[in-house]
Write a protein that holds these residues in place. Structure first.
Motif, PDB file in Angstrom:
ATOM      1  N   VAL A 557       0.868  -1.183   0.000  1.00  0.00           N
ATOM      2  CA  VAL A 557       0.000   0.000   0.000  1.00  0.00           C
ATOM      3  C   VAL A 557       0.903   1.230   0.000  1.00  0.00           C
ATOM      4  O   VAL A 557       1.823   1.334   0.819  1.00  0.00           O
ATOM      5  N   ASN A 558       0.627   2.141  -0.907  1.00  0.00           N
ATOM      6  CA  ASN A 558       1.401   3.381  -0.948  1.00  0.00           C
ATOM      7  C   ASN A 558       0.836   4.335   0.094  1.00  0.00           C
ATOM      8  O   ASN A 558      -0.340   4.673   0.040  1.00  0.00           O
ATOM      9  N   PRO A 559       1.618   4.767   1.081  1.00  0.00           N
ATOM     10  CA  PRO A 559       1.061   5.599   2.153  1.00  0.00           C
ATOM     11  C   PRO A 559       0.470   6.897   1.616  1.00  0.00           C
ATOM     12  O   PRO A 559       1.007   7.496   0.683  1.00  0.00           O
ATOM     13  N   SER A 560      -0.669   7.292   2.204  1.00  0.00           N
ATOM     14  CA  SER A 560      -1.319   8.549   1.799  1.00  0.00           C
ATOM     15  C   SER A 560      -1.854   9.320   3.002  1.00  0.00           C
ATOM     16  O   SER A 560      -2.582  10.287   2.846  1.00  0.00           O
ATOM     17  N   GLY A 561      -1.479   8.879   4.209  1.00  0.00           N
ATOM     18  CA  GLY A 561      -1.937   9.569   5.410  1.00  0.00           C
ATOM     19  C   GLY A 561      -1.283  10.934   5.560  1.00  0.00           C
ATOM     20  O   GLY A 561      -0.167  11.147   5.078  1.00  0.00           O
ATOM     21  N   LYS A 562      -1.999  11.844   6.206  1.00  0.00           N
ATOM     22  CA  LYS A 562      -1.480  13.200   6.473  1.00  0.00           C
ATOM     23  C   LYS A 562      -1.732  13.503   7.959  1.00  0.00           C
ATOM     24  O   LYS A 562      -2.771  13.107   8.507  1.00  0.00           O
ATOM     25  N   LEU A 563      -0.832  14.217   8.574  1.00  0.00           N
ATOM     26  CA  LEU A 563      -0.983  14.495  10.007  1.00  0.00           C
ATOM     27  C   LEU A 563      -2.238  15.317  10.290  1.00  0.00           C
ATOM     28  O   LEU A 563      -2.481  16.336   9.635  1.00  0.00           O
ATOM     29  N   PRO A 564      -3.025  14.893  11.282  1.00  0.00           N
ATOM     30  CA  PRO A 564      -4.196  15.688  11.698  1.00  0.00           C
ATOM     31  C   PRO A 564      -3.833  16.690  12.794  1.00  0.00           C
ATOM     32  O   PRO A 564      -4.698  17.391  13.306  1.00  0.00           O
ATOM     33  N   PHE A 565      -2.549  16.699  13.137  1.00  0.00           N
ATOM     34  CA  PHE A 565      -2.093  17.680  14.128  1.00  0.00           C
ATOM     35  C   PHE A 565      -0.657  18.083  13.796  1.00  0.00           C
ATOM     36  O   PHE A 565       0.040  17.408  13.035  1.00  0.00           O
TER      37      PHE A 565
END
Ligand code: GLC
Length: 710
Positions: A557-565
């Motif tokens: 899986v290619n990471p696509s998360g972004k920090l919510p803080f």
């Protein structure tokens, strides 16, 4: 003859009608009748005693229905990440059932990091199906409090520092949940941002910060999500407990916002019959009655909204107006949930739920740093990966407070890496010993994490094993123990616990490809950030933890998360700490702790922008295994209307399919007031094949003096 036939027919019709009338289904039992008709019909059939009985708990997690009318008991349960195992009728200890092991979905901080509202909806639907199967009518979640300090004990349960992101994710989670006839109970309303002194902190905050930062997610939950339940908070605001606070519950929630649902107390958050009656509390749970004259502990009839209320009604201290309003709201909740006949039976531990948990988890993981493409680890590699750290093996679904779960399974990071790479390619070193316990409310992990070796011995073993490894993956961070990511207390330091810094530094000296995976719900200090190749925020991912982490670490899986803080370098870079107002000051001769939110609207990146502070990792930051380019960003409206619209083209300039989150930040129009330099007001997630481009439209309802698309 005709006349005879007609008269006979008429008589028969009359007979049927009469019979039918005699057996006519009462409106409150008629699922085809509209809810308000059913509410009024049930209300008029109920006695005062029956109305009082449905507005307070009868057990730890249930309240009474109306047996005489065939209205069933109402069942709530924690929590926001999965359906809590059943406890005894009136004890926190386990009921000892063998049919209540669930799927643990990722913590909501991870869900927020996906920036994917469709996954939020899927999350709500999946959780509702598990709740239905377990016979629950209300899930006590989502938590939408704003993260204002990285020490916050329950930040893992919340959705970050930004009101817009939290609102968007909460609305879809609630819609998903309630689409199956399971009520949300959005918590903790409001200003419940600390765990330290959570029962006694009296928050002082400007009206502007209240409206712009701390209320928006609750307002969206009510107005857009259509939430049927709101949970009051333990703490105080303007010296009044938030489970019966006139300003927040009567003036704002029910007055301005027109909330037609039920205000549920937090467990033990009720302190006064008078205030509970008059200030909008509709269902009282978890009270201890040793504060009342009766002295009985936890006797439900002695709850503030039980016999004391009944006595007040009989003496004329209270009119029936408030009682009827509370009863109407509770009946409305019943007809939205427990009295429905079309909810089905849900499902539990299904392939679909595990798939959803794994997808949300993998999509929420954030790749924070990736020097020299240390990641992904190619599964075809011939060498070895050394997995290090207690968090590679420690179960995290047990603990953390009321969101703790009893899972059917939890794949550890180590097991996930072995499944992905093969046992022969994975070695393990403990690295450090943190908290070897593993139980909450009688649920035990069954793990034996004991290890008597010294920190020096553990570090030496890891360094030695690293010599034979092609890559070293450290799973560290925090855990769900007290004073970590856990309800009831905040963390006491921003640093990593258990001597992890020494371990990381030693391995960074010994190996050129060290990857640190932070298992946490909060940022932590990383003095060694420049010494390691890659850094990943791995959250608390629930049942599918190891599989989701391996998916991302091996490139499946290619990471696509972004920090919510925002991820600050140090605590002093955060407003609440720079101003010294956290955790507040104990009032002379009282257990009340006054905490002034002096940072006002400048929370998170708003504070960093205002003060020119460079964080270690910025709000919204997250890398990919491919690269993206934004081009042609432009405003597309003429500026005359109330809505500002924008457009941008996103291109995948790399060799791997991936998803990018495009974010619109605006600075509000000049109106004489001070405004943050940037405020997130829209975002879209787009998935692109290599070389593919898409044009994304973004918008903001309001005046704009500056904007950026990031
Ligand atoms: C807890 C929490 C709340 C939870 C409730 C029931 O103390 O504050 O979030 O839903 O009590 O366990």
């Amino acid at each position: 003859m005709n006349i005879m036939r007609h008269s006979t027919t008429a008589m028969v019709a009359l007979l049927i009608a009469t019979t039918a009338t005699a057996q006519k289904t009462p409106a409150y039992l008629d699922p085809s009748a509209d809810i308000e008709t059913r509410v009024e019909d049930a209300l008029k059939r109920m006695t005062t005693e029956e109305k009082v009985r449905i507005i307070h708990a009868q057990s730890k997690f249930s309240s009474a229905g109306v047996p005489r009318l065939g209205i069933p008991d109402f069942w709530t349960d924690d929590g926001p990440h999965g359906v809590r195992p059943d406890v005894l009728w009136d004890e926190w200890e386990q009921a000892g059932q063998t049919n209540d092991s669930c799927v643990a979905f990722p913590a909501l901080s991870c869900l927020a990091a996906t920036y994917n509202v469709e996954l939020a909806h899927l999350y709500g639907v999946s959780l509702a199906e598990e709740a239905l199967y377990r016979g629950k009518d209300m899930i006590l979640g989502p938590g939408v409090n704003i993260c204002r300090t990285p020490l916050g004990g329950r930040n893992f349960e919340y959705m970050g520092e930004d009101p817009w992101l939290t609102s968007r994710m909460a609305v879809e989670y609630i819609k998903g949940l309630q689409s199956k006839g399971v009520s949300a109970c959005v918590k903790h309303f409001c200003l419940n941002n600390d765990e330290e002194n959570r029962f006694t902190v009296n928050v002082k905050v400007s009206d502007r910060a209240l409206r712009e930062i701390y209320l928006p997610a609750f307002e969206a939950a009510v107005k857009e999500g259509g939430a049927w339940g709101i949970m009051g908070a333990y703490n105080l605001y303007q010296d009044q407990h938030l489970c019966h606070n006139k300003r927040t519950l009567m003036d704002i929630l029910k007055g301005e916002w027109g909330f037609d649902g039920v205000v549920v107390s937090d467990w033990g958050g009720t302190h006064s019959t008078d205030e509970a009656v008059k200030n909008g509390l509709d269902m009282e749970f978890g009270s201890w009655t040793n504060g009342l004259t009766h002295g009985a502990s936890n006797a439900y009839d002695n709850y503030y909204l039980a016999n004391p209320y009944l006595a007040g009604l009989r003496k004329g201290r209270y009119s029936t107006a408030e009682l009827d309003d509370k009863a109407r709201r509770v009946l409305r909740l019943f007809f939205r949930t427990s009295m429905r006949t079309d909810r089905g039976h849900g499902s539990m531990c299904s392939e679909a739920h595990y798939a959803a948990a794994r997808q949300i988890a993998a999509e929420g993981i954030v790749l924070l740093q990736n020097k020299r493409n240390a990641l992904p680890i190619d599964p075809r590699m011939t060498g070895k990966v050394l997995v290090v750290g207690e968090n590679a093996i420690k179960m995290m679904t047990v603990g953390g407070g009321s969101s703790s779960l009893k899972v059917q399974h939890e794949i550890s990071p180590l097991d996930g890496m072995i499944a992905a790479l093969g046992r022969e390619k994975v070695d393990f070193a403990r690295g450090y010993v943190g908290d070897t316990t593993g139980n909450y409310n009688g649920v035990t992990t069954g793990q034996d994490l004991s290890d008597r070796r010294s920190p020096a011995e553990l570090i030496a073993e890891a360094v030695s094993k690293a010599e034979d490894a092609d890559a070293v993956v450290i799973f560290g961070g925090l855990n769900k123990s007290d004073y970590q990511d856990c309800e009831g207390h905040d963390r006491q330091t921003y640093s990593l616990p258990y001597g992890q810094d020494e371990l990381v530094s030693a391995l960074a000296k010994a190996h050129k490809r060290v990857i640190f995976v932070c298992i946490s719900g909060n940022p932590v200090a990383m003095p060694w950030a420049n010494d390691v190749e890659a850094i990943v925020e791995g959250w608390y991912l629930g049942s599918e933890t190891g599989n989701a982490l391996a998916d991302v670490l091996t490139g499946a899986v290619n990471p696509s998360g972004k920090l919510p803080f925002t991820w600050p370098v140090k605590l002093e870079d955060v407003g609440a700490h720079a101003l010294g107002t956290y955790p507040g000051t104990r009032r002379e001769g009282s257990d009340i702790v006054d905490e002034e939110y002096e940072d006002g609207i400048y929370v998170g990146y708003r504070w960093a922008d205002k003060h020119g502070i460079k964080p270690l990792f910025a709000f919204g930051h997250g890398l990919s295994y491919t690269t993206f380019k934004l081009s042609g960003a432009r405003r597309t409206d003429d500026g005359a209307g109330g809505k500002a619209t924008f457009s941008v083209t996103v291109t995948n300039t790399g060799k791997t399919e991936g998803a990018e989150v495009v974010k619109l930040f605006i600075r509000k129009a000049d109106d004489g007031m001070d405004h943050p330099l940037r405020e997130l007001k829209d975002f879209k997630k787009v998935r692109l094949a290599p070389g593919e481009s898409k044009t994304v439209e973004l918008s903001y309802e309001g005046g704009v003096s500056a904007w950026s698309i990031e």
